[in-house]
Design an enzyme around this catalytic site. Structure first.
Site, PDB file in Angstrom:
ATOM      1  N   LYS A  49      37.274  68.342 -79.848  1.00 47.77           N
ATOM      2  CA  LYS A  49      38.215  67.948 -80.885  1.00 47.77           C
ATOM      3  C   LYS A  49      37.516  67.741 -82.218  1.00 47.77           C
ATOM      4  CE  LYS A  49      40.321  65.028 -77.391  1.00 47.77           C
ATOM      5  NZ  LYS A  49      40.437  63.607 -76.975  1.00 47.77           N
ATOM      6  N   ASP A 106      31.704  70.797 -85.298  1.00 51.58           N
ATOM      7  CA  ASP A 106      31.402  69.643 -86.154  1.00 51.58           C
ATOM      8  C   ASP A 106      29.910  69.345 -86.129  1.00 51.58           C
ATOM      9  OD1 ASP A 106      31.745  69.024 -83.465  1.00 51.58           O
ATOM     10  OD2 ASP A 106      32.268  66.944 -83.856  1.00 51.58           O
ATOM     11  N   ASP A 109      23.939  69.615 -81.387  1.00 51.29           N
ATOM     12  CA  ASP A 109      22.940  68.628 -81.001  1.00 51.29           C
ATOM     13  C   ASP A 109      21.897  69.360 -80.147  1.00 51.29           C
ATOM     14  OD1 ASP A 109      21.688  66.394 -79.801  1.00 51.29           O
ATOM     15  OD2 ASP A 109      23.501  65.216 -79.816  1.00 51.29           O
ATOM     16  N   LYS A 137      21.953  68.630 -85.898  1.00 51.38           N
ATOM     17  CA  LYS A 137      20.955  67.629 -85.490  1.00 51.38           C
ATOM     18  C   LYS A 137      19.830  68.399 -84.794  1.00 51.38           C
ATOM     19  CE  LYS A 137      22.541  63.489 -83.880  1.00 51.38           C
ATOM     20  NZ  LYS A 137      22.958  62.537 -82.820  1.00 51.38           N
ATOM     21  N   VAL A 159      26.344  59.708 -85.254  1.00 51.21           N
ATOM     22  CA  VAL A 159      27.232  59.847 -86.407  1.00 51.21           C
ATOM     23  C   VAL A 159      28.697  59.836 -85.976  1.00 51.21           C
ATOM     24  CG1 VAL A 159      25.760  60.900 -88.149  1.00 51.21           C
ATOM     25  CG2 VAL A 159      26.673  62.332 -86.327  1.00 51.21           C
ATOM     26  N   ARG A 171      37.172  58.949 -85.469  1.00 50.07           N
ATOM     27  CA  ARG A 171      37.356  60.345 -85.874  1.00 50.07           C
ATOM     28  C   ARG A 171      38.052  60.453 -87.220  1.00 50.07           C
ATOM     29  NH1 ARG A 171      36.344  63.845 -81.485  1.00 50.07           N
ATOM     30  NH2 ARG A 171      37.029  63.065 -79.475  1.00 50.07           N
TER      31      ARG A 171
HETATM   32  C1  PRP Z   1      30.275  67.480 -79.510  1.00 48.67           C
HETATM   33  C2  PRP Z   1      30.320  68.598 -80.540  1.00 48.67           C
HETATM   34  C3  PRP Z   1      29.789  69.776 -79.790  1.00 48.67           C
HETATM   35  C4  PRP Z   1      28.826  69.162 -78.820  1.00 48.67           C
HETATM   36  C5  PRP Z   1      27.439  69.328 -79.337  1.00 48.67           C
HETATM   37  O1  PRP Z   1      31.448  67.506 -78.765  1.00 48.67           O
HETATM   38  O2  PRP Z   1      31.613  68.827 -81.029  1.00 48.67           O
HETATM   39  O3  PRP Z   1      30.807  70.495 -79.126  1.00 48.67           O
HETATM   40  O4  PRP Z   1      29.129  67.770 -78.703  1.00 48.67           O
HETATM   41  O5  PRP Z   1      26.491  68.833 -78.427  1.00 48.67           O
HETATM   42  P1  PRP Z   1      25.357  69.742 -77.806  1.00 48.67           P
HETATM   43  O6  PRP Z   1      24.802  70.632 -78.904  1.00 48.67           O
HETATM   44  O7  PRP Z   1      24.346  68.734 -77.327  1.00 48.67           O
HETATM   45  O8  PRP Z   1      25.938  70.544 -76.697  1.00 48.67           O
HETATM   46  P2  PRP Z   1      31.895  66.320 -77.792  1.00 48.67           P
HETATM   47  O9  PRP Z   1      31.455  66.642 -76.399  1.00 48.67           O
HETATM   48  O10 PRP Z   1      31.458  65.024 -78.365  1.00 48.67           O
HETATM   49  O11 PRP Z   1      33.479  66.463 -77.803  1.00 48.67           O
HETATM   50  P3  PRP Z   1      34.527  66.200 -79.000  1.00 48.67           P
HETATM   51  O12 PRP Z   1      34.284  67.259 -80.051  1.00 48.67           O
HETATM   52  O13 PRP Z   1      35.866  66.364 -78.346  1.00 48.67           O
HETATM   53  O14 PRP Z   1      34.296  64.818 -79.528  1.00 48.67           O
END
Ligand code: PRP
Length: 190
Positions: A49, A106, A109, A137, A159, A171
């Protein structure tokens, strides 16, 4: 129940990128995409999301025809870090064979989510795939990811805001802030 302002006062240590800084950077990225995709009709794939506000602001500044589609992915493992195990919760509505794809995230990581996603999408034979992320990141990267459009580099802090959450909260902040993760984990989980 705490309102958002009280939660911010309690848990957001500082503002990392203001609303104005984000909007300026989003405008710069959309200008580049407008130039790079002139005469084309890309499929913008937003990963839910977190990318909701970014993709919304970004695409409204694109003056090329485009399709907008969404994917939702769930990563497993101890929060707040990703373990790399992912499950597809929502797939695309349309086939993408022969199409130019821009994946909008967004934050990247470890890169594990995106590397899964890119593999999954490549198997559907698009013409091209590029990655656009608001935040990078890179210090936490476990697998290499080629990023074509990038908003900001972020240090290894938790963040929130502008789509990014902690326990689904924060959010809807218009800026990006740094969460006091120790305090939040203590209060939310213990
Ligand atoms: C976050 C972000 C990426 C992922 C990145 O999503 O939107 O999809 O984590 O992490 P990575 O590079 O370590 O794989 P999250 O799982 O927090 O879901 P959300 O967007 O619904 O909050």
């Amino acid at each position: 129940m705490d309102d958002l302002n009280s939660l911010v006062e309690k848990y957001v240590k500082k503002v990392l990128f203001t609303e104005e800084e984000i909007q300026l950077r989003v405008a710069e990225i959309s200008e580049r995409i407008n130039e790079d995709y002139t005469g084309l009709e890309p499929v913008i794939i937003a990963v839910l999301k977190g990318s909701l506000y970014f993709v919304s602001d970004l695409t409204r500044q694109l003056n090329i025809p485009l399709s907008l589609d969404f994917m939702a992915i769930e990563s497993y493992g101890p929060q707040p870090s990703s373990s790399g195990a992912v499950k597809l919760l929502k797939d695309l509505d349309q086939p993408i064979e022969g199409r130019d794809i821009i994946i909008v995230e967004d934050i990247i990581d470890t890169g594990l989510t995106l590397s899964y996603l890119i593999r999954n999408l490549k198997a559907r034979n698009p013409r091209s795939i590029r990655v656009c992320t608001l935040l990078d990141k890179s210090v936490r990267r476990l697998v290499p990811i080629e990023i074509t459009y990038k908003g900001f580099e972020v240090p290894d802090v938790f963040v929130v805001g502008y789509g990014l959450d902690f326990e689904q909260k924060f959010r809807n902040l218009p800026y990006i802030g740094v969460l006091d993760i120790d305090r939040a984990v203590e209060d939310f989980y213990e």
